[in-house]
Design a protein around this motif. Structure first.
Motif, PDB file in Angstrom:
ATOM      1  N   ILE A 317       1.442  -1.319  -0.212  1.00  0.00           N
ATOM      2  CA  ILE A 317      -0.095  -0.262  -0.127  1.00  0.00           C
ATOM      3  C   ILE A 317       1.022   1.144  -0.129  1.00  0.00           C
ATOM      4  N   GLU A 318       0.545   2.093  -1.552  1.00  0.00           N
ATOM      5  CA  GLU A 318       1.261   2.940  -1.197  1.00  0.00           C
ATOM      6  C   GLU A 318       0.377   4.859  -1.043  1.00  0.00           C
ATOM      7  N   LEU A 319      -0.165   5.581   0.386  1.00  0.00           N
ATOM      8  CA  LEU A 319      -0.668   6.035   0.223  1.00  0.00           C
ATOM      9  C   LEU A 319      -0.816   7.755  -0.358  1.00  0.00           C
ATOM     10  N   GLU A 320      -1.047   7.502  -1.622  1.00  0.00           N
ATOM     11  CA  GLU A 320      -0.671   9.058  -2.055  1.00  0.00           C
ATOM     12  C   GLU A 320      -2.097   9.866  -2.637  1.00  0.00           C
ATOM     13  N   TYR A 321      -3.345   9.336  -2.179  1.00  0.00           N
ATOM     14  CA  TYR A 321      -4.797  10.434  -2.493  1.00  0.00           C
ATOM     15  C   TYR A 321      -4.539  11.113  -1.623  1.00  0.00           C
ATOM     16  N   GLU A 322      -5.274  12.111  -1.509  1.00  0.00           N
ATOM     17  CA  GLU A 322      -5.123  13.509  -0.835  1.00  0.00           C
ATOM     18  C   GLU A 322      -5.870  12.815   0.653  1.00  0.00           C
ATOM     19  N   ILE A 323      -5.477  13.180   1.123  1.00  0.00           N
ATOM     20  CA  ILE A 323      -5.959  12.353   2.935  1.00  0.00           C
ATOM     21  C   ILE A 323      -7.054  13.318   2.881  1.00  0.00           C
ATOM     22  N   PRO A 324      -8.680  12.726   3.188  1.00  0.00           N
ATOM     23  CA  PRO A 324      -9.350  13.771   3.133  1.00  0.00           C
ATOM     24  C   PRO A 324      -9.372  14.466   4.697  1.00  0.00           C
ATOM     25  N   GLU A 325     -10.165  15.593   4.683  1.00  0.00           N
ATOM     26  CA  GLU A 325     -10.426  16.617   6.130  1.00  0.00           C
ATOM     27  C   GLU A 325     -10.664  15.487   7.276  1.00  0.00           C
ATOM     28  N   GLY A 326     -10.177  15.709   8.407  1.00  0.00           N
ATOM     29  CA  GLY A 326     -11.099  14.811   9.488  1.00  0.00           C
ATOM     30  C   GLY A 326     -10.535  13.394   9.188  1.00  0.00           C
ATOM     31  N   SER A 327      -9.627  13.355   8.858  1.00  0.00           N
ATOM     32  CA  SER A 327      -8.575  12.057   8.593  1.00  0.00           C
ATOM     33  C   SER A 327      -7.409  12.435   8.469  1.00  0.00           C
ATOM     34  N   ASN A 328      -6.633  10.882   9.424  1.00  0.00           N
ATOM     35  CA  ASN A 328      -5.309  11.362   8.779  1.00  0.00           C
ATOM     36  C   ASN A 328      -4.849   9.118   7.923  1.00  0.00           C
ATOM     37  N   ALA A 329      -3.662   9.615   7.944  1.00  0.00           N
ATOM     38  CA  ALA A 329      -2.501   8.600   7.253  1.00  0.00           C
ATOM     39  C   ALA A 329      -2.370   7.083   7.808  1.00  0.00           C
ATOM     40  N   VAL A 330      -3.117   6.607   8.619  1.00  0.00           N
ATOM     41  CA  VAL A 330      -3.392   6.030   9.455  1.00  0.00           C
ATOM     42  C   VAL A 330      -4.040   5.040   8.797  1.00  0.00           C
ATOM     43  N   GLU A 331      -5.527   6.537   9.288  1.00  0.00           N
ATOM     44  CA  GLU A 331      -6.892   6.056   9.636  1.00  0.00           C
ATOM     45  C   GLU A 331      -7.031   5.504   7.359  1.00  0.00           C
ATOM     46  N   GLU A 332      -6.281   6.263   6.831  1.00  0.00           N
ATOM     47  CA  GLU A 332      -6.689   6.046   5.117  1.00  0.00           C
ATOM     48  C   GLU A 332      -5.753   4.934   4.988  1.00  0.00           C
ATOM     49  N   VAL A 333      -4.806   4.590   5.190  1.00  0.00           N
ATOM     50  CA  VAL A 333      -3.929   2.764   5.209  1.00  0.00           C
ATOM     51  C   VAL A 333      -5.452   1.664   5.714  1.00  0.00           C
ATOM     52  N   LYS A 334      -6.029   2.210   6.960  1.00  0.00           N
ATOM     53  CA  LYS A 334      -6.489   1.272   7.153  1.00  0.00           C
ATOM     54  C   LYS A 334      -7.305   0.614   5.754  1.00  0.00           C
ATOM     55  N   LYS A 335      -8.527   2.206   5.460  1.00  0.00           N
ATOM     56  CA  LYS A 335      -8.870   1.956   4.162  1.00  0.00           C
ATOM     57  C   LYS A 335      -8.805   1.000   3.475  1.00  0.00           C
ATOM     58  N   CYS A 336      -7.138   0.839   3.051  1.00  0.00           N
ATOM     59  CA  CYS A 336      -7.015   0.404   1.700  1.00  0.00           C
ATOM     60  C   CYS A 336      -6.910  -0.686   1.849  1.00  0.00           C
ATOM     61  N   LEU A 337      -6.448  -0.880   3.637  1.00  0.00           N
ATOM     62  CA  LEU A 337      -6.079  -2.454   3.791  1.00  0.00           C
ATOM     63  C   LEU A 337      -7.960  -3.443   3.702  1.00  0.00           C
ATOM     64  N   ALA A 338      -8.748  -2.353   4.244  1.00  0.00           N
ATOM     65  CA  ALA A 338     -10.289  -2.467   4.244  1.00  0.00           C
ATOM     66  C   ALA A 338      -9.931  -4.022   3.027  1.00  0.00           C
ATOM     67  N   TYR A 339     -10.535  -2.404   1.740  1.00  0.00           N
ATOM     68  CA  TYR A 339     -10.360  -2.949   0.996  1.00  0.00           C
ATOM     69  C   TYR A 339      -9.404  -4.333   0.076  1.00  0.00           C
ATOM     70  N   CYS A 340      -8.464  -4.698   0.682  1.00  0.00           N
ATOM     71  CA  CYS A 340      -7.741  -5.797   0.464  1.00  0.00           C
ATOM     72  C   CYS A 340      -8.771  -7.175   1.199  1.00  0.00           C
ATOM     73  N   GLU A 341      -8.781  -6.669   2.263  1.00  0.00           N
ATOM     74  CA  GLU A 341      -9.693  -7.615   2.812  1.00  0.00           C
ATOM     75  C   GLU A 341     -11.684  -8.286   1.925  1.00  0.00           C
ATOM     76  N   LYS A 342     -10.946  -7.218   1.629  1.00  0.00           N
ATOM     77  CA  LYS A 342     -12.687  -7.270   1.295  1.00  0.00           C
ATOM     78  C   LYS A 342     -12.429  -7.636  -0.380  1.00  0.00           C
ATOM     79  N   VAL A 343     -12.540  -7.156  -0.580  1.00  0.00           N
ATOM     80  CA  VAL A 343     -11.552  -8.599  -2.168  1.00  0.00           C
ATOM     81  C   VAL A 343     -11.013  -9.646  -1.948  1.00  0.00           C
TER      82      VAL A 343
END
Length: 345
Positions: A317-343
């Motif tokens: 996972i390489e987080l390069e998209y813009e981090i939404p307001e109110g979030s942070n890199a840890v939360e966004e990496v979690k989302k990417c991991l959750a995507y992988c888990e679902k797939v």
């Protein structure tokens, strides 16, 4: 340095509390050492596919120490990583860089685009002089320092359930000496990495040099690509040395306009040591870097391919998209991991 010490105390304190919790759990738990060894540790091996992250993903977080970086990784649920050089080298005593690197690399990009004013040219020349001086200081430090700290760093990460599979240091550039390059390779091996990563230099002499040094040190040199990636980008390097390899970036490969991103995985899978994952658009759609599932990169299909064909290289996972307001890199990496888990469910 103050922030780093606080981070280390916080991390060790968290570990101590976890240990205390185990001691209060009663004798039955201590009869199950396999449970204890994995208790409260991340696990991002999903149905045979190792999902990791490059610690560059956490570059926006406030503390960039090795201890804080480890906490970000664990909090994200990731159990394997490509470790950037700065946290690791700072941990073992690297002298601090006085150069404003954000300003330096911004001016370098502007220079490449032919957009520097006279004042900016002067500023860049001053920063370049400072960088050259620092690089000499860094080379001397690498020549004299003890490597034992890398062993301690590996243990700290392994104890937290995190394996370092790749190391990306500034020691592998064309202007580094052979001694510095070999230093970086030795550091990687002490960290437990199977390969080091470096930007593809688009220079056959440099890939030959790096490939020969990789063979000498018995560690793979995996070349990372951006939008210069084509199906044949790595062919010369692969012919030069059995220790030259790929650090394929699937998102950049799509943004470069290549029409068969799964094809290069199938063709080159024996040479891929790790693969960066991000969701970019095709040139026709603007090449954007988007939250996963919203771009044109076939991440889902690539993960299925890795699972079905039992490829052993990790997806990074390489987080390069813009981090939404109110979030942070840890939360966004979690989302990417959750995507992988679902797939991969």
């Amino acid at each position: 340095m103050k922030t780093r010490k606080l981070s280390r105390r916080k991390f060790l304190g968290t570990s101590a509390m976890a240990t205390a919790g185990l001691s209060l759990a009663g004798p039955s738990l201590f009869g199950a050492p396999s449970i204890i060894s994995s208790w409260n540790k991340p696990n991002s091996l999903i149905n045979g596919v190792q999902i990791g992250t490059i610690t560059y993903s956490f570059r926006s977080m406030p503390d960039q120490s090795a201890e804080a970086t480890l906490q970000y990784v664990v909090d994200s649920g990731i159990s394997a990583i490509e470790l950037m050089g700065d946290p690791a080298e700072s941990f073992v005593g690297k002298p601090e860089n006085p150069v404003d690197r954000r300003a330096f690399y911004g001016l370098m990009r502007a220079k490449g685009d032919g957009e520097l004013s006279a004042d900016q040219q002067k500023e860049l020349a001053d920063l370049q002089s400072q960088m050259d001086s620092y690089n000499k200081q860094l080379a001397e430090w690498r020549r004299k320092m003890s490597m034992n700290g890398f062993t301690k760093l590996k243990k700290m990460y392994n104890d937290a359930g995190v394996h370092i599979y790749a190391f990306k240091s500034s020691a592998f550039r064309p202007d580094n000496t052979d001694d510095e390059i070999e230093w970086g390779m030795k550091a990687a091996k002490l960290l437990g990495a199977s390969h080091v990563t470096v930007e593809h230099p688009s220079d056959d002499a440099q890939t030959l040099r790096l490939g020969n040094l990789a063979k000498k040190n018995k560690i793979y040199m995996a070349y990372h690509g951006h939008e210069q990636q084509t199906p044949t980008l790595w062919d010369t390097a692969l012919k030069q040395s059995d220790y030259n390899a790929l650090n394929l970036d699937l998102g950049h490969y799509v943004a470069a306009g290549n029409t068969d991103p799964l094809g290069i995985i199938k063709e080159k899978h024996h040479h891929i040591k790790s693969m960066h994952l991000k969701d970019r658009q095709t040139p026709d759609n603007g090449k954007g870097n988007l939250p996963w599932g919203k771009g044109d990169t076939p991440i889902k299909e690539a993960l299925h391919l890795m699972h079905n064909r039992k490829y052993k290289f990790p997806g990074t996972i390489e987080l390069e998209y813009e981090i939404p307001e109110g979030s942070n890199a840890v939360e966004e990496v979690k989302k990417c991991l959750a995507y992988c888990e679902k797939v991969l469910a």
